[in-house]
Design an enzyme around this catalytic site. Structure first.
Site, short mmCIF file in Angstrom:
data_model
loop_
_atom_site.label_atom_id
_atom_site.label_comp_id
_atom_site.label_asym_id
_atom_site.label_seq_id
_atom_site.Cartn_x
_atom_site.Cartn_y
_atom_site.Cartn_z
N SER A 156 0.99 -1.24 0.25
CA SER A 156 0.05 -0.09 0.04
C SER A 156 1.46 0.92 -0.34
CB SER A 156 -0.47 0.38 1.30
OG SER A 156 -1.11 1.59 1.17
N TYR A 169 -2.35 -0.85 10.51
CA TYR A 169 -2.28 -0.93 8.28
C TYR A 169 -0.70 -0.52 8.39
CZ TYR A 169 -4.43 -1.96 3.66
OH TYR A 169 -4.40 -1.06 2.52
#
Ligand code: NAP
Length: 248
Positions: A156, A169
């Site tokens: 990401s 995350y």
């Protein structure tokens, strides 16, 4: 050649056996269906049997796509026996694995580090990193039986540059990049290639959870960001390893 502009040819993945985690929804679902349409024998992993069966039906309805298999396993709770029995059943049924796509993931909380709940932190790190490690470990013998094996991890943007309030995350995606690099280096003299893909902003449930207020019309659909994945799964990426690639 820029992987995000890769154009796949028909039967690109013919005879390839590919396991996609989190194939029940979003990017994983789109990748599974497209890969099957290009000839791959899919193993559809997820935790929700009904959702996986819907993907199975979609693939079965395609012309000439090999009939997929379903592997139900909750990455939050699976123990070592569950990983071993999945790998054993793949060895019995297929004898090898050509592609392993670690796509499943969870967002967790969008809080500051100061406020982040420790239990949620552990769950996110477990599902996003430790489960990918555990699945990789049991699948390495299967990938060793392939003539052209490829592992894809999912990263990401917040796994490359830390960003406020992305908590576990973001940290899990940094760890995923690290896992991918370590594994790639361990196999640098072999045939296994190991790479990370950063999907970029994509119209899925997870994106909605992260950005509930945004205009979703401007986001790419999962079906539009697949070229980099297909490039890495197919033979044209032979020798490409240890990279972190943007899908957009
Ligand atoms: P999604 O639509 O929410 O799909 C996530 C998938 O992971 C689903 O199949 C989900 O299963 C599965 N999953 C979640 N927790 C699981 C668990 N405990 N056990 C087994 N499976 C589990 O999200 P997505 O956007 O497609 O995300 C796919 C990957 O891309 C993730 O790694 C995400 O971090 C990454 N990513 C996405 C974006 C984006 O903009 N969408 C951007 C950067 C990175 P269920 O269907 O049962 O929920």
């Amino acid at each position: 050649m820029d992987p995000k502009n890769y154009e796949s040819r028909p039967e690109l993945l013919g005879d390839r056996i590919v396991l996609v985690t989190g194939a029940s929804d979003g990017i994983g679902r789109a990748l599974a269906v497209r890969s099957a349409a290009l000839g791959a024998q899919l193993i559809l992993h997820g935790r929700d049997t009904a959702k996986l069966e819907a993907v199975y039906d979609e693939i079965e309805a395609l012309d000439a796509a090999p009939r997929p298999s379903i592997a139900v396993m909750d990455l939050a709770t699976a123990d070592s026996g569950a990983y071993t029995s999945l790998a054993d059943s793949l060895m019995d049924e297929f004898g090898r694995l050509d592609g392993l796509v670690h796509n499943a993931g969870m967002l967790g909380d969008r809080f500051s580090i100061e406020q982040y709940d420790a239990v949620t932190w552990q769950r996110v790190m477990h599902v996003n990193v430790t489960a990918a490690f555990a699945l990789t470990q049991v699948c390495l013998p299967l990938l060793g039986e392939s003539g052209d094996p490829s592992i894809i991890f999912t990263s990401s943007g917040v796994g490359r540059v830390g960003k406020a309030f992305w908590g576990a995350y973001a940290v899990s995606k940094f760890a995923t990049e690290g896992l991918s690099q370590v594994l790639a280096d361990e196999h640098r003299d072999g045939k296994l290639r190991v790479n990370c893909v950063n999907p970029g902003p994509t119209r899925t449930s997870m994106r909605l959870e992260a950005y509930p207020g945004e205009n979703r019309d401007e986001l790419k659909m999962p079906e539009e960001i697949l070229p980099a994945y297909l490039y890495l799964l197919g033979p044209d990426s032979r020798g490409v390893t240890g990279q972190s690639i943007d899908a957009q």
